[in-house]
Enzyme design. Sequence first.
Site, PDB file in Angstrom:
ATOM      1  N   ASP A   1       0.836  -1.191   0.000  1.00 26.14           N
ATOM      2  CA  ASP A   1       0.000   0.000   0.000  1.00 26.14           C
ATOM      3  C   ASP A   1       0.879   1.252   0.000  1.00 26.14           C
ATOM      4  O   ASP A   1       1.874   1.334   0.727  1.00 26.14           O
ATOM      5  CB  ASP A   1      -0.896  -0.019   1.243  1.00 26.14           C
ATOM      6  CG  ASP A   1      -1.872   1.123   1.274  1.00 26.14           C
ATOM      7  OD1 ASP A   1      -2.710   1.208   0.363  1.00 26.14           O
ATOM      8  OD2 ASP A   1      -1.801   1.946   2.218  1.00 26.14           O
TER       9      ASP A   1
ATOM     10  N   GLU B   1      14.909 -15.195   0.091  1.00 27.25           N
ATOM     11  CA  GLU B   1      15.324 -16.270   0.989  1.00 27.25           C
ATOM     12  C   GLU B   1      14.322 -17.425   0.979  1.00 27.25           C
ATOM     13  O   GLU B   1      14.623 -18.519   1.438  1.00 27.25           O
ATOM     14  CB  GLU B   1      15.435 -15.748   2.430  1.00 27.25           C
ATOM     15  CG  GLU B   1      16.527 -14.708   2.648  1.00 27.25           C
ATOM     16  CD  GLU B   1      16.445 -14.107   4.039  1.00 27.25           C
ATOM     17  OE1 GLU B   1      15.561 -14.556   4.826  1.00 27.25           O
ATOM     18  OE2 GLU B   1      17.231 -13.205   4.353  1.00 27.25           O
TER      19      GLU B   1
END
Length: 552
Positions: free
Chosen positions: A217, A266
């Site tokens: 956002d 990751e």
Amino acid sequence: MTQHSSAPHAAVAAAQHRDWWRDAVIYQVYPRSFADSDGDGMGDLEGVRSRLPYLRDLGVDAVWLSPFYSSPQADAGYDVADYRAVDPMFGSLLDADALIRDAHAHGLRIIVDLVPNHSSDRHEWFKRALAEGPGSPSRDRYHFRPGKGADGELPPNDWESIFGGPAWTRVPDGEWYLHLFAPEQPDFNWEHPAVGDEFRSILRFWLDMGVDGFRIDVAHGLVKAEGLPDLGSHNQLTLLGNDVMPFFDQDGVHDVYRQWRIVLDEYAGERIFVAEAWTPTVERTANYVRPDELHQAFNFQYLSTDWDAAELRTVIDATLAAMRPVGAPATWVLSNHDVTRHATRFANPPGLGTQIRTAGDRDLGLRRARAATLLMLALPGSAYVYQGEELGLPDVVDLPDEVRQDPAYFRGAGQDGFRDGCRVPIPWTRTGSAYGFGGGGSWLPQPQGWGELSVEAQSGVAGSTLELYREALAVRRARRDLGAGDAVEWLRAPEGVLAFRRGEFVCVANTTGESVTVPAHGPLLLTSGEVGEADGETKVPGDTTVWFGTAR
């Protein structure tokens, strides 16, 4: 015409292909308005979970959930008090876990909203900052400043809130804090290292829960210009990012996303970031999707373009050209929870922007909306669908003042709560309490006759908007080349008509109000309205899009 398939294994196979996000169709769920499982009038996570088979059968690849975090709901959950908790109105963390697991079982990925520009004023950090007073380290996590004037009675600068009025609020000890949105939404200070540390931890929390990505956002708003300089002359529209602003699209924001990308990478499974980034140009938008930053960025230039062939072609060309150098897909969108639904936007005269407050010509708007959807789904890249647009829902433009909840309505400055109109709970059944949304009414009233637009009323009905979406998404899924690539081959076409080729597929969109005749570019695959065929030519009515090709 191609029939859609509801087989779960088809969705699973599609969801597992590499770089899935490059051509994905992602469905936005506004949880409070999607499905209510407990009869309190408010949609919830269990309601979403119960409707996952519908989304699977619709043919989308992923689901984006608007905020469901712990929040006082001053701005419909975009004022977050705890980023690691589910608000009780939506359920619990166990409900979120079950939803994610079930979505994956249906071959659907889950993208959650993240709100990093600001928190709620009920967030523990902000409450501590207020309690500890001026000069405390806690205040450095937000933008606290002394005021101007003899007694500090004036705001620190001339910035205005997106919702109207000053972007500053004074606290009892005399200091002011910055909020680009509502006063209940104080902006974080992203120059403070604790803010970055906290959000990288939040990312890991939800990634460990199994989410497949984040929609960010106000992705363009985190970093403010040094010294918070005055803005000077401007108008309300420029605040949305259509011009250079000292609080939007600052270059420093990209350092944040490079750090986030390290965290995301990751994790296995091609997790993604999607930016809500209002920028002055598509070239500036492309900066957010460079290879070491985010994956997608909403194309607001496309969303705000009128139903006009020349204007659409200009935006399409500019978008594809801007995304090509950074190797990112274009991301197309026509509606979301912040703008007037395109079935209403296109029902009104051009030039009114995305904040339409009149119903307009409903039949015209629906014809154009259907045509615009087929055009969007034929373009290379990813596409977003906002809940209910597959039903052809219009905005509800006559909500009583007493039910409105958009903070813009209460702030004024030329805005009147227009966003509530696109957030009315969607209808599932022809009859019954809240047309199947839930057993206890709905938090915003649904119009009389809403049931005739419901999923039940349109399912299996040839020519309905729902079946058009199902069929279009089935074709797109079968022909993965539709979303692939980064270019279109424009074909000669009458004025007011867009025509382009992508391999053996051709899309023709007539944006005029009159019928046109074009060559039949192969077998008729799908149309947004009735067309005529004769002697190797196709008569395309006004405001209609046609797909030529094979379903494969």
